[in-house]
Design an enzyme around this catalytic site. Structure first.
Site, short mmCIF file in Angstrom:
data_model
loop_
_atom_site.label_atom_id
_atom_site.label_comp_id
_atom_site.label_asym_id
_atom_site.label_seq_id
_atom_site.Cartn_x
_atom_site.Cartn_y
_atom_site.Cartn_z
CG ASP A 1 -10.25 15.25 -15.41
OD1 ASP A 1 -9.50 14.68 -16.22
OD2 ASP A 1 -11.32 14.76 -15.00
NE ARG B 1 -3.13 0.26 3.15
CZ ARG B 1 -2.49 0.40 4.33
NH1 ARG B 1 -1.76 1.48 4.56
NH2 ARG B 1 -2.57 -0.53 5.25
#
Ligand SMILES: *Cc1c(COP(=O)(O)O)cnc(C)c1O
Length: 382
Positions: free
Chosen positions: A170, A46
């Site tokens: 974005d 992780r």
């Protein structure tokens, strides 16, 4: 290094253990330590995984940034940016935002006391009118979906900077091949790597890239704490996809232009939305901040009839009827009844999403075949 070289080499080298030229898929959750705290830089996947880290460095280089972070989907990447905020903070976002981003903002983060304003950023004044001392984030998409509106990133960056707000862009539609928001003053670039970066419609992934070490630290903290990381197999697929990004994008742009110009001469077509057309709103800004205009096109029909549009999208054979975009294969969609169906018709039409609006993700097939396919479908409607 030039872009085409970076896609293949940036952040990548032969595998230190074996010399493998391709970054291996390190399908492992943990790493053996020689002693407590004695390890090779990896402790738990992780927090860090060699396949993911190679991809993160590669994408950071493509966006002219220093730090990259990869997530399980584009939405998970956006979610991580929003988690940098606190209750009472305000966000100004593009009004014709990707539907999933709108849903995340209004149905999840609004519940945690974050305030959202959606404004028409093709007119920069609209941002200046909404900004205040609580504004902590400006969220921009350009070109937008599905209207392909172009927003002046340099101008928005100036406004964000003077207000002390972060600017996140974005960049999914443009890709780093066509546009680098960090160079224009953005603080964070986000990608749905599910689209052009992966490029083969076989993987879901999200990406964040930034320059500032303090922003990067916050992003990595959220990535590790919330845990929405990209897996090693998916990281491998996106690494492989990116190696041909420049070649694919070149063809997406060429095919996009041919189809946009063909459509704009078609007697049944009312309007074509493609940033490369001289008639496109803010075409001059697109020319300034982009190196090409991509393969995303929307168009409306002269007869604005739902039936005709739905028939047209069902009658193409090479253009597959599907959501998503950015893959090697061409896709066709009907925003009013697919991606934007949850928006009430009046609001939809205010954005330009009329019943006859059709969206294309032009792939990298031969443009002659694509035009023949579209022509046949056009002939099938009244
Ligand atoms: C697809 C998309 C997203 C969301 O990404 P996922 O990978 O589907 O989670 C965000 N923004 C834009 C512009 C997209 O096209």
């Amino acid at each position: 290094m030039k872009f085409a070289t970076k896609t293949i080499h940036a952040g990548l080298g032969p595998d230190p253990a074996t010399g493998a030229i391709m970054t291996p898929i390190y399908q492992t959750s943990t790493y053996v330590q020689e002693g407590i705290g004695q390890h090779k830089g990896y402790t738990y996947s992780r927090s860090g995984n060699p396949t993911r880290n190679a991809l993160e460095q590669n994408i950071a280089a493509l966006e002219n940034g220093k730090f990259g972070a990869c997530f399980g989907s584009g939405m998970a990447a956006i979610d991580a940016v929003l988690k940098m905020l606190k209750p009472g903070d305000e966000v100004i976002a593009t009004n014709d935002l990707y539907g999933g981003s709108y849903r995340l903002f209004t149905s999840i983060f609004a519940n945690f006391g974050i305030v959202f304003h959606f404004v028409d950023m093709s007119d920069i004044q609209c941002i200046a009118q909404t900004i205040n001392t609580n504004t902590k984030l400006i969220w921009v998409e350009t070109p937008t979906n599905p209207m392909l509106n172009i927003i002046d990133l340099h101008a928005v960056a100036d406004i964000a900077q003077s207000a002390g707000a972060l600017l996140a862009v974005d960049n999914t539609f443009a890709t780093p091949y066509l546009q680098n928001p960090l160079d224009l003053g953005a603080d964070i670039v986000m990608h749905s790597a599910t689209k052009y970066l992966g490029g083969h419609s076989d993987v879901m992934m999200g990406v964040l890239v930034c320059q500032d070490p303090q922003i990067a630290q916050k992003i990595y903290h959220i990535q590790n704490s919330s845990g929405a990381i990209a897996g090693p197999m998916d990281s491998f697929l996106v690494l492989r996809g990116i190696k041909t990004l420049h070649v694919r994008m070149q063809r997406h742009c060429e095919n996009g232009e041919k189809i946009a110009r063909w459509l704009s001469l078609h007697p049944k077509v009312e309007h074509v939305y493609w940033p490369g057309l001289e008639t496109h709103l803010n075409h001059d800004i697109a020319k300034k901040q982009m190196r090409g205009f991509g393969g995303m096109i929307s168009f409306s029909l002269k007869e604005n009839r739902l039936k005709d549009a739905q028939k047209l999208v069902s009658n193409t054979k090479l253009f597959a009827l599907a959501e998503s975009l950015g893959g090697v294969e061409s896709l066709i969609g009907h925003p009013a009844s697919m991606t934007h169906a949850s928006i009430p018709q009046v609001d939809r039409e205010k954005l330009g999403i009329v019943d006859s609006l059709i969206r294309l993700s032009v792939g990298i097939e031969d443009s002659v075949d694509l035009i023949v396919d579209m022509d046949k479908a056009m002939n099938s409607i009244a």
